[in-house]
Design an enzyme around this catalytic site. Structure first.
Site, PDB file in Angstrom:
ATOM      1  N   ASP A   1       0.842  -1.202   0.000  1.00  0.00           N
ATOM      2  CA  ASP A   1       0.000   0.000   0.000  1.00  0.00           C
ATOM      3  C   ASP A   1       0.880   1.255   0.000  1.00  0.00           C
ATOM      4  O   ASP A   1       0.394   2.377  -0.126  1.00  0.00           O
ATOM      5  CB  ASP A   1      -1.013  -0.009   1.149  1.00  0.00           C
ATOM      6  CG  ASP A   1      -0.365  -0.131   2.515  1.00  0.00           C
ATOM      7  OD1 ASP A   1       0.877  -0.183   2.600  1.00  0.00           O
ATOM      8  OD2 ASP A   1      -1.120  -0.188   3.518  1.00  0.00           O
TER       9      ASP A   1
ATOM     10  N   ASP B   1      -1.464  -6.039  -0.815  1.00  0.00           N
ATOM     11  CA  ASP B   1      -1.688  -5.451   0.515  1.00  0.00           C
ATOM     12  C   ASP B   1      -3.167  -5.104   0.674  1.00  0.00           C
ATOM     13  O   ASP B   1      -3.742  -4.448  -0.209  1.00  0.00           O
ATOM     14  CB  ASP B   1      -0.872  -4.152   0.625  1.00  0.00           C
ATOM     15  CG  ASP B   1       0.049  -4.137   1.818  1.00  0.00           C
ATOM     16  OD1 ASP B   1      -0.056  -5.031   2.688  1.00  0.00           O
ATOM     17  OD2 ASP B   1       0.894  -3.224   1.882  1.00  0.00           O
TER      18      ASP B   1
ATOM     19  N   GLU C   1       8.597  -4.768  10.867  1.00  0.00           N
ATOM     20  CA  GLU C   1       9.073  -3.463  10.386  1.00  0.00           C
ATOM     21  C   GLU C   1       9.557  -2.580  11.528  1.00  0.00           C
ATOM     22  O   GLU C   1       8.842  -2.394  12.536  1.00  0.00           O
ATOM     23  CB  GLU C   1       7.938  -2.749   9.611  1.00  0.00           C
ATOM     24  CG  GLU C   1       8.378  -1.367   9.130  1.00  0.00           C
ATOM     25  CD  GLU C   1       7.516  -0.750   8.038  1.00  0.00           C
ATOM     26  OE1 GLU C   1       6.613  -1.432   7.515  1.00  0.00           O
ATOM     27  OE2 GLU C   1       7.755   0.433   7.722  1.00  0.00           O
TER      28      GLU C   1
ATOM     29  N   GLU D   1      -1.995  -5.639   8.237  1.00  0.00           N
ATOM     30  CA  GLU D   1      -1.229  -5.114   9.373  1.00  0.00           C
ATOM     31  C   GLU D   1      -1.944  -5.399  10.681  1.00  0.00           C
ATOM     32  O   GLU D   1      -3.184  -5.374  10.743  1.00  0.00           O
ATOM     33  CB  GLU D   1      -1.028  -3.596   9.213  1.00  0.00           C
ATOM     34  CG  GLU D   1      -0.141  -3.246   8.027  1.00  0.00           C
ATOM     35  CD  GLU D   1       0.111  -1.745   7.910  1.00  0.00           C
ATOM     36  OE1 GLU D   1      -0.263  -0.985   8.833  1.00  0.00           O
ATOM     37  OE2 GLU D   1       0.701  -1.344   6.891  1.00  0.00           O
TER      38      GLU D   1
HETATM   39  O1  KIV Z   1       3.452  -1.184   1.740  1.00  0.00           O
HETATM   40  C1  KIV Z   1       4.612  -1.648   1.776  1.00  0.00           C
HETATM   41  O2  KIV Z   1       5.443  -1.369   0.909  1.00  0.00           O
HETATM   42  C2  KIV Z   1       4.947  -2.527   2.881  1.00  0.00           C
HETATM   43  C3  KIV Z   1       6.370  -2.970   3.004  1.00  0.00           C
HETATM   44  C4  KIV Z   1       7.236  -1.862   3.425  1.00  0.00           C
HETATM   45  C5  KIV Z   1       6.497  -4.145   3.880  1.00  0.00           C
HETATM   46  O3  KIV Z   1       4.118  -2.852   3.646  1.00  0.00           O
END
Ligand code: KIV
Length: 265
Positions: free
Chosen positions: A25, A64, A163, A96
């Protein structure tokens, strides 16, 4: 793992032998120019997933789930995960959160969709975390992260992104889990690593997190090329002879005559 957001970046990542491509995302920031990931919609994510799926032949593809596409209701989470698979042509999804999203993870996994978790610094809930801050710095916070990781594993996640957490915390968690961890700003003790395509290649310079290593600095190359193109066009040095399509002399003369006649009448 690397992120990608369109056909070409996906094709390059695939050709380079990257195992997993994430349509993060982060697309909302590095491609759509927004100041956070929060406003990304399902339709926008799917649009980019489709392009990435068209570019990759081999890599495992993860879409995502955007903010608020899964938090409010586990049933809605399954439907939206299904859209990333059916419409976006992804192989799995990422979301998440720790313990508070285990019901969503269970339901999506039960629908036959692989799920990757994401804990530590979770950009979708940046305001709750007080901004871009390292997570798990105290022993209590680090234990909470471990419990979140265990809960996600128990719920059926195939992997977990860690992260922006201290390296020793990420290493301990990685060693204790049965599923792989994928680190970003979490040190080398994770099982895999992920970077944002635009960070890795020096295409995004609004800000650069400490954990990024730039493997190329493409922005100056792109600027030089665009400036050279602008100059060539201005000086009429582009297009040159080799870039133009020829016409037989007799057809050219006939055409000039006809167009001159046309202008008279
Ligand atoms: O959205 C994204 O790029 C991510 C990565 C940094 C893991 O979630």
């Amino acid at each position: 793992m690397v992120t990608a957001y369109d056909y070409s970046s996906s094709k390059y990542a695939d050709e380079a032998g990257i195992d997993t491509i994430l349509v993060g995302d982060s697309v909302n920031m590095v491609v759509l120019g927004q100041d956070s990931t929060a406003s990304l919609t399902m339709d926008e994510e799917i649009h980019h997933c489709k392009a990435v799926a068209a570019g990759a032949k081999r890599a495992f593809l993860i879409g995502d789930l955007p903010f608020m596409s899964y938090q409010a209701d586990p049933v809605e989470a399954v439907r939206n995960a299904g859209r990333l698979i059916k419409e976006g042509r992804m192989d799995g999804v990422k979301l998440e959160g720790g313990k508070r999203v285990v019901e969503q993870v269970r339901r999506i996994v039960a629908a036959g969709i692989p799920v990757i978790g994401h804990i530590g610094l979770t950009p979708q809930t940046l305001s709750e975390l007080g901004g871009y801050r390292i997570q798990g710095k105290s022993s209590d916070d680090a234990m909470r992260l471990y419990e979140d990781a265990l809960a996600l594993q128990e719920a059926g996640c195939i992997a977990i992104v860690l992260e922006s957490i201290p390296a020793p915390v990420a290493t301990e968690i990685s060693e204790r889990l049965e599923i792989p961890t994928v680190g970003i700003g979490a040190g080398s003790g994770c099982d895999g690593q992920v970077l944002v395509y635009h960070d890795l290649l020096g295409l995004f310079d609004d800000f650069t997190p400490r954990f990024v290593r730039r493997y190329a600095n493409l922005k100056p190359l792109i600027l030089d090329a665009l400036r050279a193109y602008h100059e060539d066009v201005t000086k009429r040095e582009f297009p040159a002879e080799e870039h133009t399509y020829p016409m037989k002399d007799e057809e050219k003369e006939k055409f000039i005559q006809e167009i001159n006649q046309y202008d008279i009448f």
